[in-house]
Motif scaffolding. Structure first.
Motif, PDB file in Angstrom:
ATOM      1  N   GLY A  66       0.806  -1.225   0.000  1.00 35.75           N
ATOM      2  CA  GLY A  66       0.000   0.000   0.000  1.00 35.75           C
ATOM      3  C   GLY A  66       0.834   1.267   0.000  1.00 35.75           C
ATOM      4  N   ASN A 114       1.904   2.237  -3.622  1.00 32.07           N
ATOM      5  CA  ASN A 114       0.686   2.602  -4.349  1.00 32.07           C
ATOM      6  C   ASN A 114       0.208   3.995  -3.953  1.00 32.07           C
ATOM      7  OD1 ASN A 114       0.456   0.265  -5.873  1.00 32.07           O
ATOM      8  ND2 ASN A 114      -0.641  -0.822  -4.246  1.00 32.07           N
ATOM      9  N   SER A 115       0.161   4.225  -2.644  1.00 31.68           N
ATOM     10  CA  SER A 115      -0.242   5.527  -2.115  1.00 31.68           C
ATOM     11  C   SER A 115       0.656   6.634  -2.626  1.00 31.68           C
ATOM     12  CB  SER A 115      -0.116   5.474  -0.593  1.00 31.68           C
ATOM     13  OG  SER A 115      -1.256   5.925   0.019  1.00 31.68           O
ATOM     14  N   PRO A 121      -1.178   2.711   5.389  1.00 33.33           N
ATOM     15  CA  PRO A 121      -0.359   1.485   5.225  1.00 33.33           C
ATOM     16  C   PRO A 121       1.034   1.637   5.846  1.00 33.33           C
ATOM     17  CG  PRO A 121      -1.329   2.147   3.120  1.00 33.33           C
ATOM     18  CD  PRO A 121      -1.588   3.262   4.085  1.00 33.33           C
ATOM     19  N   THR A 174      -0.943  -8.497  -1.166  1.00 32.23           N
ATOM     20  CA  THR A 174      -1.749  -7.277  -1.090  1.00 32.23           C
ATOM     21  C   THR A 174      -1.323  -6.354   0.043  1.00 32.23           C
ATOM     22  OG1 THR A 174      -3.320  -8.556   0.224  1.00 32.23           O
ATOM     23  CG2 THR A 174      -3.836  -8.265  -2.108  1.00 32.23           C
TER      24      THR A 174
END
Lengths: 454, 454
Positions: B187, B190-191, B260, B294
């Motif tokens: 995460g 991605n963030s 995250p 994930t």
């Protein structure tokens, strides 16, 4: 390329469409070992490992796939033509998943024949695959214990290999009266057919093949088949009588040609003295197919009424290594499927009750005691205790229930009081009794002793 | 039919021509485990089995082959397109030898999802195959330890899985300074890419793929690749700075999007407290491909100068079970190849010296003492001693030498005197001392005690 176009298309379809529901069934004739199943297999294998080491056998293993040539040269024609999982790799080499271990064993022994200390006592429990119709006692994927000895005196080796085969069953609980080792010698029937019955050379292998499947035929069917092979009724009766003779009768019948029968009697006499006449039986009808065996052959039969069948077998082979360009090195061995032994244990009531072996569960009360719980778990593991740390926050009673379900004898925890007093608390699940121990070596040792006594 | 015509012809040629010399080489990228090799593998695996049980993990296993669909849906594209050993069986079903265990694990868990007690703590050490170029640390056939936990709190599970990964190396002798666990969270990157750098949605996966191979590129090459993806020099610098930031810096940089990163910091702080800051390292460049992960991801790196590379890795996956029609069941796990761990032990000097564990060899003097020698062997085995019976008749001195070669501590025998006196004689190989024991329970017990003390 072994991956068919259909396969690749399916592959890309599936990865594009994540919603496709996959089957939870594995390939037919294979098994999923959930922890309960695996525990049973581990139990059986640990007994076998121990037994094999007690006889001085060392474990080896080899590849799951071999070049097809190896099986083409070393396995029976039935296996190669009908039962092989064979395919090409992406470099166009033709491979096969091993249908048995003996060709790999022969290759390995041949590759280091000169260096290996004799006798070579080896065993292995490889996973193998054969394309067969799955049925009771027979799967497509199975494990097979392989036990072999090379390079000693054949009489002593033959005796030892049978003693170990008997003990394989005994080590999982069997008694002498549960099973029978049927023993024969390839040379006896050959001698009888060519020297006594005067069957022409060209007819012998057809007749051997017939004898190999005799127990699946009625007496009449057997007579018909004998006629097809040009045996007279006298010869057929003769053969029938032979197959019902004792080893002593056969020795006297064979006269000058009795050497293989005398050899076998020697083995049988010793084996009966070392085990029991209940378990050792001369059986002239045992053939073991037409593969690599050249001397003594044997099969182990379950005597239980629900499972009367051959469990496993083996024999002596004299020419297994020579095809690799080495010297001849005679050996004797057997292979036993894991499915056969588990079925045997099942019908005789020898399957143990096995549970998960968790000793202690650490439990928690809040978000803030994570680290102290993990440190406590670490201390308990350092003692050699199987310890489960909490990964679900739930009520005290629920955590106790879970600990009971995984078979723990106690739960351990550190609440506020225990942190202040440098202690940990133990609740014994059998009695419900609660105790406080010092969070120091002495406290941990005391707890360990008490847990191991329970 | 998977067996090519060429294969079948070769097969019948070979069985007709027994003189053909077969190669003693196995298929490239596979291994023969001679007893020395097997002993080492058994040593490592027994440590791992013990460790896994100490954490409450239960062993499972599954088939060596699965329907191709399972890998098509669950394995990475690279594995399915390039590395699968796939083929058709004789019933035209498309199968593949397992290239990894996770798809089988997902299938098995999905098939009994409702019945299984949570958390599900499972491990396995399956043999797998991938068509790759064999090289140091990478074979075509390998074993892989798989450790997974499902169904608890993700923070606690993530911590436990890393603790167990650290202990896998520690249980074979490693110290904290020998290796590093590099931890990241899917995460975070991605963030950063979508919310801070404003990389367009369509570009993110290309950029992630670039980052995954960044350590194989020079700084200049990396810049070039970034330009191809339409990043400005500022953005590239930005990204580079990001990849060199501490977790605290990243939390502050991400501001409102730091969830995250905060999650990960939580895990890292706990792990450092429970192990050592030498071993736990936040590493924003760790991506773990584009498979099923994930959440948290990690890789374990060897710090030894001769072996600086990723040993193994794993991470959290949230959607692995759903494709089988069950509920979502999040989990976290890792896979570690047996080749990697053996190489690790090798460069750090943690490989043990392991010998055959024969306790005692029984020896013989003549043709007539076979039975008494075999009975003596049987008695010694009944005590739990690994006992080799004689299968080669040779001189006393030669038999002693052989006993020394197989690592026995003593030889035992019964000559005429011993038979008459109901005793057995022992010669201790270390001292050459000879002793007489009663051939009765008391004598055997005495001998056992003395042997176990040596």
């Amino acid at each position: 390329m072994p991956l068919s176009k259909a396969g690749l298309n399916m592959s890309s379809n599936l990865s594009q469409n994540k919603k496709t529901v996959l089957s939870t069934q594995g390939y037919r004739g294979t098994r999923d070992f959930f922890p309960n199943d695996q525990r049973l297999q581990n139990y059986v294998y640990s007994k076998i490992h121990k037994l094999m080491h007690s006889f001085g056998y060392e474990e080896y293993n080899g590849p799951i796939v071999e070049h097809l040539e190896l099986y083409a040269a070393k396995s029976s024609e039935e296996i190669v033509r009908e039962q092989l999982y064979s395919f090409k790799d992406k470099g166009d080499r033709t491979l096969a998943i091993r249908p048995e271990m003996t060709p790999t064993l022969a290759r390995m022994v041949a590759s280091k024949q000169k260096e290996l200390l004799k006798p070579i006592r080896w065993y292995s429990i490889p996973t193998c695959m054969r394309f067969e119709r799955p049925q009771r006692g027979r799967l497509r994927e199975f494990d097979q214990l392989n036990v072999d000895i090379f390079g000693g005196n054949s009489l002593d080796e033959d005796i030892e290999i049978i003693l170990s085969a008997v003990d394989v069953l005994k080590c999982v609980g069997a008694k002498y009266e549960d099973f029978e080792v049927k023993i024969n010698h390839r040379g006896i029937i050959n001698s009888f057919l060519s020297n006594i019955m005067n069957v022409p050379e060209g007819n012998i292998s057809s007749l051997l093949r017939l004898l190999d499947k005799k127990d699946k035929l009625s007496s009449d069917e057997f007579s018909v088949e004998c006629k097809k092979l040009n045996l007279t009724q006298d010869q057929t009766n003769n053969l029938d009588q032979f197959l019902n003779s004792s080893i002593e009768e056969i020795i006297s019948l064979l006269g000058d040609y009795a050497a293989p029968a005398k050899e076998l009697k020697n083995r049988i006499d010793s084996l009966i003295e070392l085990t029991s006449e209940k378990v050792i039986k001369f059986s002239p009808e045992i053939m073991r197919g037409f593969d690599y065996y050249t001397g003594m052959v044997f099969e182990v039969f379950d005597k239980h009424p629900d499972n009367q069948r051959a469990l496993f077998g083996g024999g002596r082979y004299d020419n297994l290594i020579a095809a690799f360009g080495g010297d001849d090195l005679a050996g004797v061995g057997y292979g036993m499927g894991d499915v056969a032994i588990i079925n045997f244990m099942e019908v005789h009531g020898y399957l143990p009750e096995l549970k998960k072996e968790t000793d202690v569960c650490v439990i928690r009360f809040s978000e803030s005691d994570r680290i102290s719980a993990l440190k406590l778990s670490k201390e308990l593991r350092a003692l050699g205790l199987n310890t489960e740390s909490p990964v679900t926050l739930s009520k005290f009673g629920k955590q106790i229930q879970n600990a009971e379900k995984v078979g723990a004898k106690a739960v351990a925890f550190r609440g506020n009081d225990e942190m202040v007093n440098n202690t940990f608390c133990v609740k014994w699940l059998l009695t419900g009794e609660q105790e406080i121990y010092n969070y120091e070596k002495e406290g941990f040792d005391l707890f360990y002793k008490k847990l191991k006594m329970n």
